[in-house]
Motif scaffolding. Structure first.
Motif, PDB file in Angstrom:
ATOM      1  N   UNK A 160       0.825  -1.211   0.000  1.00  0.00           N
ATOM      2  CA  UNK A 160       0.000   0.000   0.000  1.00  0.00           C
ATOM      3  C   UNK A 160       0.863   1.267   0.000  1.00  0.00           C
ATOM      4  N   UNK A 161       2.182   1.098  -0.212  1.00  0.00           N
ATOM      5  CA  UNK A 161       3.139   2.209  -0.239  1.00  0.00           C
ATOM      6  C   UNK A 161       3.176   2.992   1.065  1.00  0.00           C
ATOM      7  N   UNK A 162       2.949   2.312   2.169  1.00  0.00           N
ATOM      8  CA  UNK A 162       3.029   2.915   3.500  1.00  0.00           C
ATOM      9  C   UNK A 162       4.315   2.390   4.152  1.00  0.00           C
ATOM     10  N   UNK A 163       5.421   2.851   3.618  1.00  0.00           N
ATOM     11  CA  UNK A 163       6.736   2.287   3.936  1.00  0.00           C
ATOM     12  C   UNK A 163       7.123   2.507   5.393  1.00  0.00           C
ATOM     13  N   UNK A 164       6.919   3.697   5.912  1.00  0.00           N
ATOM     14  CA  UNK A 164       7.328   3.958   7.292  1.00  0.00           C
ATOM     15  C   UNK A 164       6.497   3.159   8.288  1.00  0.00           C
ATOM     16  N   UNK A 165       5.209   2.977   7.997  1.00  0.00           N
ATOM     17  CA  UNK A 165       4.378   2.124   8.857  1.00  0.00           C
ATOM     18  C   UNK A 165       4.823   0.674   8.751  1.00  0.00           C
ATOM     19  N   UNK A 166       5.267   0.261   7.567  1.00  0.00           N
ATOM     20  CA  UNK A 166       5.783  -1.099   7.390  1.00  0.00           C
ATOM     21  C   UNK A 166       7.040  -1.305   8.232  1.00  0.00           C
ATOM     22  N   UNK A 167       7.905  -0.300   8.268  1.00  0.00           N
ATOM     23  CA  UNK A 167       9.113  -0.389   9.098  1.00  0.00           C
ATOM     24  C   UNK A 167       8.719  -0.534  10.569  1.00  0.00           C
ATOM     25  N   UNK A 168       7.762   0.258  11.012  1.00  0.00           N
ATOM     26  CA  UNK A 168       7.309   0.154  12.404  1.00  0.00           C
ATOM     27  C   UNK A 168       6.723  -1.225  12.700  1.00  0.00           C
ATOM     28  N   UNK A 169       5.952  -1.758  11.765  1.00  0.00           N
ATOM     29  CA  UNK A 169       5.327  -3.067  11.979  1.00  0.00           C
ATOM     30  C   UNK A 169       6.377  -4.169  12.064  1.00  0.00           C
ATOM     31  N   UNK A 170       7.360  -4.138  11.182  1.00  0.00           N
ATOM     32  CA  UNK A 170       8.380  -5.187  11.198  1.00  0.00           C
ATOM     33  C   UNK A 170       9.279  -5.024  12.423  1.00  0.00           C
ATOM     34  N   UNK A 171       9.535  -3.789  12.810  1.00  0.00           N
ATOM     35  CA  UNK A 171      10.314  -3.551  14.031  1.00  0.00           C
ATOM     36  C   UNK A 171       9.553  -4.094  15.246  1.00  0.00           C
ATOM     37  N   UNK A 172       8.255  -3.853  15.323  1.00  0.00           N
ATOM     38  CA  UNK A 172       7.440  -4.390  16.421  1.00  0.00           C
ATOM     39  C   UNK A 172       7.446  -5.910  16.414  1.00  0.00           C
ATOM     40  N   UNK A 173       7.397  -6.487  15.235  1.00  0.00           N
ATOM     41  CA  UNK A 173       7.435  -7.938  15.109  1.00  0.00           C
ATOM     42  C   UNK A 173       8.728  -8.495  15.707  1.00  0.00           C
ATOM     43  N   UNK A 174       9.841  -7.870  15.377  1.00  0.00           N
ATOM     44  CA  UNK A 174      11.130  -8.310  15.920  1.00  0.00           C
ATOM     45  C   UNK A 174      11.216  -8.041  17.422  1.00  0.00           C
ATOM     46  N   UNK A 175      10.643  -6.932  17.864  1.00  0.00           N
ATOM     47  CA  UNK A 175      10.626  -6.622  19.287  1.00  0.00           C
ATOM     48  C   UNK A 175       9.963  -7.760  20.069  1.00  0.00           C
ATOM     49  N   UNK A 176       8.876  -8.264  19.545  1.00  0.00           N
ATOM     50  CA  UNK A 176       8.175  -9.376  20.200  1.00  0.00           C
ATOM     51  C   UNK A 176       9.002 -10.655  20.099  1.00  0.00           C
ATOM     52  N   UNK A 177       9.558 -10.914  18.930  1.00  0.00           N
ATOM     53  CA  UNK A 177      10.377 -12.122  18.759  1.00  0.00           C
ATOM     54  C   UNK A 177      11.542 -12.172  19.753  1.00  0.00           C
ATOM     55  N   UNK A 178      12.102 -11.026  20.085  1.00  0.00           N
ATOM     56  CA  UNK A 178      13.255 -10.984  20.972  1.00  0.00           C
ATOM     57  C   UNK A 178      12.895 -10.744  22.438  1.00  0.00           C
TER      58      UNK A 178
END
Length: 135
Positions: free
Chosen positions: A50-68
């Motif tokens: 959806x070309x919402x790149x900065x929100x995508x970065x936040x989502x993937x960062x949150x995903x890794x935050x939970x993984x770790x």
């Protein structure tokens, strides 16, 4: 790659760039899986389409935050993402940072090819993006 079959279905739709159908399923899954690290990866993929790149970065960062965060995973009865999926998360981060022309972070994400390097890069992201986290 995913431990939940519904996530595989969404991922296949995202790979085919079927944005409307994947979005519909992600919305249906939101209440049950909002803080699931695999769901957040799928959301990042959706946001990228959806070309919402900065929100995508936040989502993937949150995903890794939970993984770790083993305490968070245990408290919420969640499983850490598979190694294959974590690798995909770093590939996605690489692509996202290339899109926003942050060559240093793109290269760092690409070079994170061991568990230790992945964790060090994640910690660097935490320092650069302190606003992403849980209270």
């Amino acid at each position: 790659m995913f431990n939940i079959k519904k996530f595989e279905q969404v991922y296949e739709l995202l790979q085919k760039e079927n944005v409307n159908e994947s979005k519909k399923i992600l919305l249906q899954l939101r209440d049950e899986y909002t803080l699931h690290p695999d769901y957040l990866f799928l959301m990042a993929e959706q946001l990228l389409l959806e070309n919402r790149v900065y929100q995508a970065i936040d989502a993937i960062h949150s995903s890794l935050l939970i993984d770790y965060d083993d305490d968070f995973l245990n408290k919420n009865k969640l499983n850490k993402s598979t190694k294959e999926l974590i690798q995909s998360k770093f590939k996605l981060l690489h692509n996202l940072f290339k899109i926003i022309k942050n060559d240093e972070l793109a290269k760092n994400a690409e070079m994170a090819d061991t568990d230790d390097k992945k964790y060090l890069f994640f910690k660097k992201l935490q320092d650069l993006m302190p606003g992403v986290g849980f209270k």
